[in-house]
Design a protein around this motif. Sequence first.
Motif, PDB file in Angstrom:
ATOM      1  N   ASP A 195      28.589 -36.077  -5.511  1.00  0.00           N
ATOM      2  CA  ASP A 195      28.577 -37.666  -6.090  1.00  0.00           C
ATOM      3  C   ASP A 195      27.963 -37.531  -7.258  1.00  0.00           C
ATOM      4  O   ASP A 195      28.913 -37.648  -8.511  1.00  0.00           O
ATOM      5  N   MET A 196      27.344 -36.123  -7.512  1.00  0.00           N
ATOM      6  CA  MET A 196      27.490 -35.980  -9.324  1.00  0.00           C
ATOM      7  C   MET A 196      28.099 -35.210  -9.489  1.00  0.00           C
ATOM      8  O   MET A 196      28.601 -35.174 -10.713  1.00  0.00           O
ATOM      9  N   ARG A 197      29.223 -34.670  -8.499  1.00  0.00           N
ATOM     10  CA  ARG A 197      30.680 -34.181  -9.437  1.00  0.00           C
ATOM     11  C   ARG A 197      31.078 -35.336  -9.582  1.00  0.00           C
ATOM     12  O   ARG A 197      32.215 -35.144 -10.637  1.00  0.00           O
ATOM     13  N   ARG A 198      31.353 -36.151  -9.394  1.00  0.00           N
ATOM     14  CA  ARG A 198      32.505 -37.564  -9.593  1.00  0.00           C
ATOM     15  C   ARG A 198      31.211 -38.167 -10.851  1.00  0.00           C
ATOM     16  O   ARG A 198      32.281 -38.684 -11.578  1.00  0.00           O
TER      17      ARG A 198
ATOM     18  N   PHE B 122      20.431 -26.150  -3.227  1.00  0.00           N
ATOM     19  CA  PHE B 122      18.726 -26.509  -3.265  1.00  0.00           C
ATOM     20  C   PHE B 122      17.966 -27.514  -2.896  1.00  0.00           C
ATOM     21  O   PHE B 122      17.537 -28.049  -1.882  1.00  0.00           O
ATOM     22  N   ALA B 123      19.728 -28.902  -3.392  1.00  0.00           N
ATOM     23  CA  ALA B 123      19.436 -30.444  -2.306  1.00  0.00           C
ATOM     24  C   ALA B 123      19.121 -30.314  -0.855  1.00  0.00           C
ATOM     25  O   ALA B 123      18.405 -30.876  -0.403  1.00  0.00           O
ATOM     26  N   HIS B 124      19.839 -29.177  -0.031  1.00  0.00           N
ATOM     27  CA  HIS B 124      19.616 -29.346   1.707  1.00  0.00           C
ATOM     28  C   HIS B 124      18.292 -28.530   1.387  1.00  0.00           C
ATOM     29  O   HIS B 124      17.113 -29.147   2.431  1.00  0.00           O
ATOM     30  N   HIS B 125      18.624 -26.983   0.998  1.00  0.00           N
ATOM     31  CA  HIS B 125      17.387 -26.254   1.482  1.00  0.00           C
ATOM     32  C   HIS B 125      16.103 -26.553   0.891  1.00  0.00           C
ATOM     33  O   HIS B 125      15.135 -26.122   1.552  1.00  0.00           O
ATOM     34  N   GLY B 126      15.904 -27.571  -0.454  1.00  0.00           N
ATOM     35  CA  GLY B 126      14.689 -27.045  -0.923  1.00  0.00           C
ATOM     36  C   GLY B 126      13.514 -28.051  -0.522  1.00  0.00           C
ATOM     37  O   GLY B 126      12.831 -27.330   0.108  1.00  0.00           O
TER      38      GLY B 126
ATOM     39  N   HIS C 250      23.103 -29.232   5.786  1.00  0.00           N
ATOM     40  CA  HIS C 250      24.490 -28.775   4.540  1.00  0.00           C
ATOM     41  C   HIS C 250      25.207 -30.246   4.278  1.00  0.00           C
ATOM     42  O   HIS C 250      25.402 -30.173   3.253  1.00  0.00           O
ATOM     43  N   MET C 251      25.696 -30.621   4.920  1.00  0.00           N
ATOM     44  CA  MET C 251      26.461 -32.016   5.122  1.00  0.00           C
ATOM     45  C   MET C 251      25.942 -33.055   3.700  1.00  0.00           C
ATOM     46  O   MET C 251      26.763 -33.442   3.186  1.00  0.00           O
ATOM     47  N   MET C 252      24.616 -33.430   3.874  1.00  0.00           N
ATOM     48  CA  MET C 252      23.931 -34.127   2.795  1.00  0.00           C
ATOM     49  C   MET C 252      23.892 -33.242   1.328  1.00  0.00           C
ATOM     50  O   MET C 252      24.173 -34.211   0.499  1.00  0.00           O
ATOM     51  N   GLY C 253      23.561 -32.040   1.841  1.00  0.00           N
ATOM     52  CA  GLY C 253      23.744 -31.932   0.266  1.00  0.00           C
ATOM     53  C   GLY C 253      25.071 -31.617  -0.547  1.00  0.00           C
ATOM     54  O   GLY C 253      25.589 -31.348  -1.835  1.00  0.00           O
ATOM     55  N   ALA C 254      26.072 -31.245   0.835  1.00  0.00           N
ATOM     56  CA  ALA C 254      27.298 -31.466   0.065  1.00  0.00           C
ATOM     57  C   ALA C 254      27.871 -32.409  -0.527  1.00  0.00           C
ATOM     58  O   ALA C 254      28.739 -33.424  -1.674  1.00  0.00           O
TER      59      ALA C 254
ATOM     60  N   ILE D 251      15.571 -36.092  -7.501  1.00  0.00           N
ATOM     61  CA  ILE D 251      15.247 -37.110  -6.017  1.00  0.00           C
ATOM     62  C   ILE D 251      15.762 -38.648  -5.826  1.00  0.00           C
ATOM     63  O   ILE D 251      16.858 -38.611  -4.908  1.00  0.00           O
ATOM     64  N   HIS D 252      16.546 -38.972  -7.036  1.00  0.00           N
ATOM     65  CA  HIS D 252      17.422 -40.228  -7.131  1.00  0.00           C
ATOM     66  C   HIS D 252      18.868 -40.399  -6.255  1.00  0.00           C
ATOM     67  O   HIS D 252      19.131 -40.471  -5.106  1.00  0.00           O
ATOM     68  N   TYR D 253      18.835 -38.939  -6.347  1.00  0.00           N
ATOM     69  CA  TYR D 253      20.658 -38.386  -5.018  1.00  0.00           C
ATOM     70  C   TYR D 253      20.183 -38.395  -3.816  1.00  0.00           C
ATOM     71  O   TYR D 253      21.081 -38.228  -3.479  1.00  0.00           O
ATOM     72  N   TYR D 254      18.878 -38.464  -3.720  1.00  0.00           N
ATOM     73  CA  TYR D 254      19.001 -38.084  -2.001  1.00  0.00           C
ATOM     74  C   TYR D 254      18.629 -39.393  -1.321  1.00  0.00           C
ATOM     75  O   TYR D 254      19.240 -40.470  -0.611  1.00  0.00           O
ATOM     76  N   GLY D 255      18.982 -41.087  -2.721  1.00  0.00           N
ATOM     77  CA  GLY D 255      18.527 -42.334  -1.760  1.00  0.00           C
ATOM     78  C   GLY D 255      20.122 -42.821  -0.658  1.00  0.00           C
ATOM     79  O   GLY D 255      19.028 -43.509   0.149  1.00  0.00           O
TER      80      GLY D 255
END
Length: 425
Positions: A93-96, A132-136, A84-88, A8-12
Amino acid sequence: MNTIKKFIHYYGPYKAVFFIDLICAAVISLVDLAYPQILRTMTKTLFTQDKNVILHALPVIAASLFVMYIVQSLCKYYVTCQGHMMGAKMERDMRRELFDHYQELSFSYYSRNNSGQMMSKLVSDLFDISEFAHHGPENLFISLVKIVGAFIFLFFINRKLALPLILLVIVMFVFSFRQNAKMQETFMENRRKIGDVNASLQDTLSGIRVVQSFANEDIERAKFKKSNEAFLVSKRDNYHCMGSFMSSNLFFQGMMYLVTLVYGGYLIAQGEMQTSDLAMYALYIGIFISPIQILVELVEMMQKGLSGFRRFLDVMETESEIRDADNAVELTDVKGHVRYDHVSFHYSDDETPVLSDISIDIPAGKSIALVGPSGSGKTTICSLLPRFYDVTGGSITVDGKDIRGLTLKSLRSQIGMVQQDVYLF
């Protein structure tokens, strides 16, 4: 729950998009819920009126429904595009973060882990996390709104028929949660096995010149076949669990239609329900089952996403064994006097000594050569100076300063290395 909190932290940074996405999802759900109720109300009120009253009201109803579906379509566009852009962006961010962390990990980590596995975590795992970040949250929210809304309307139509459906849904969810635990294990195994496939592929392609020079193609094919077949076995176990999960949920959904038809027919025979209400019930059962199917798919998506996120966390929570000391200082005005003082070394996962009580004094400006057979420790001695590994005994100094008290960046920027195997970027 701890894993989900970290996720959830990554939604910030994207809170605004996230909440607008949920609002749009709610609008989409409410419009779907509204139509059967509008139809039921019109059937019992307007459509029992005089012809002229009906014809006068139809344009107003048509205009209202047209606006309602325009709004729903715009909400769907926002959810599909911006969601979808939010999930991307979260995936980016995670990949970086993961790539930056890979840069900081010590040589010992790379000695223990294959680069193919690391690439799998960087690419395929994070793609499933993005989905999952988008659709979940969106699917979960839509499903809950529709399920709760449909149940409220079902109770309003006929409370007696709603009660057995609630019991059926509770049994279905209990069964689903039990199946969920099995699916977690199989998805995690899938991740490990596809990492093995990537590892085998990366090894072979990186060393293809060596493979072909020694006519080693058959051995490499055998190695790849082994990892490829192991992945197939893990997928087979995964699909067995998914098959049981999906078919069981489909069975429970069929039972809802069965209960609605049989028990609804019984209530009509007893004069406790109208035939038109049973038709409305069937419509709401359809609306009710649709989000259940979405939740079933969400469970699969969640397992894929969270298993990938756990592998992501495994790396992010791995601390580099070589770090700057709290009071580390910059190495400046370098003269180049290097001293190894009773240095000993062994790898962290193996107590066997690689170097034992080595002392070398190299005055500034001098050139020296280390000569010895393969495996005698020449490369290890060189690797200790830029702190690719830390000594386990003794010390190494540059101009009288212990290298463990210097910042890694300033130390390594003063050292030039020409490796045996030159890698061209």
